[in-house]
Design an enzyme around this catalytic site. Sequence first.
Site, PDB file in Angstrom:
ATOM      1  N   ASP A 198      -7.229  -8.808   6.151  1.00  0.00           N
ATOM      2  CA  ASP A 198      -8.249  -8.597   7.168  1.00  0.00           C
ATOM      3  C   ASP A 198      -8.688  -7.148   7.272  1.00  0.00           C
ATOM      4  O   ASP A 198      -7.999  -6.234   6.829  1.00  0.00           O
ATOM      5  CB  ASP A 198      -7.699  -8.999   8.537  1.00  0.00           C
ATOM      6  CG  ASP A 198      -6.723  -7.955   9.091  1.00  0.00           C
ATOM      7  OD1 ASP A 198      -5.771  -7.598   8.357  1.00  0.00           O
ATOM      8  OD2 ASP A 198      -6.922  -7.480  10.219  1.00  0.00           O
ATOM      9  N   ASP A 206       0.864  -1.181   0.000  1.00  0.00           N
ATOM     10  CA  ASP A 206       0.000   0.000   0.000  1.00  0.00           C
ATOM     11  C   ASP A 206       0.907   1.240   0.000  1.00  0.00           C
ATOM     12  O   ASP A 206       1.386   1.666  -1.043  1.00  0.00           O
ATOM     13  CB  ASP A 206      -0.915  -0.105   1.223  1.00  0.00           C
ATOM     14  CG  ASP A 206      -1.938   1.007   1.336  1.00  0.00           C
ATOM     15  OD1 ASP A 206      -2.135   1.731   0.361  1.00  0.00           O
ATOM     16  OD2 ASP A 206      -2.552   1.135   2.409  1.00  0.00           O
TER      17      ASP A 206
END
Length: 184
Positions: free
Chosen positions: A163, A107
């Site tokens: 998650d 990311d």
Amino acid sequence: MNSSSNAKRTRKLLISREQIAETIKRMANQIQEDYPADMPLLVGVLKGSFIFLADLVRQMQRPVEIDFIRLSSYGSDVKSSGSVRLRMGVSSLVKGKEILVVEDIVDTGLTTAYASGYLRRKGASSVKLCTLLDKPSRRQMPVTPDYLGFTVPNEFIVGYGLDFDQQYRHLPDIHVLESGTHES
Ligand code: IMP
Ligand code: MG
């Protein structure tokens, strides 16, 4: 957060299990072609990479060693705070070895940059990056995957090991988590 608050969140299918399986086969073949002599030590970044790494090694036709590291960033999991900490290092000898870092998603790049730095300081002869997903729009560090599965949009992704608040890792497909959980 408890499961009742998560139950309100909706999710949208982004990548199916069939697409994932096909892509992992391609990535495993590419890695084996690129390392014709000795396979690199695969270092999975916990927890998110555990399913990807398990499927990746099962597509390899040659023996391969694996290890894990665990890193954490301060603050919320959704929005990276910029500070990464080593929680668990490798147990294998890294000095002089070729390493392939295995990530679920890159990311901002902060986690991956930290992992590469840690392994280089331990004396790795090379450190390359294999990630299932890449979210390049939020990059803060100049990290470029050597092996990439899919580029994803600037959304919060769950499933297949990824998650939100320790939930959704078990889902066999990859989804976008909706309803305003992700500040962009
Ligand atoms: P980075 O340090 O910002 O590159 O983030 C790396 C870690 O943040 C990943 O290994 C994931 O554990 C987590 N992460 C980043 N984006 C997402 C996402 O969309 N869904 C789930 N986890 C994510
Ligand atoms: Mg991760």
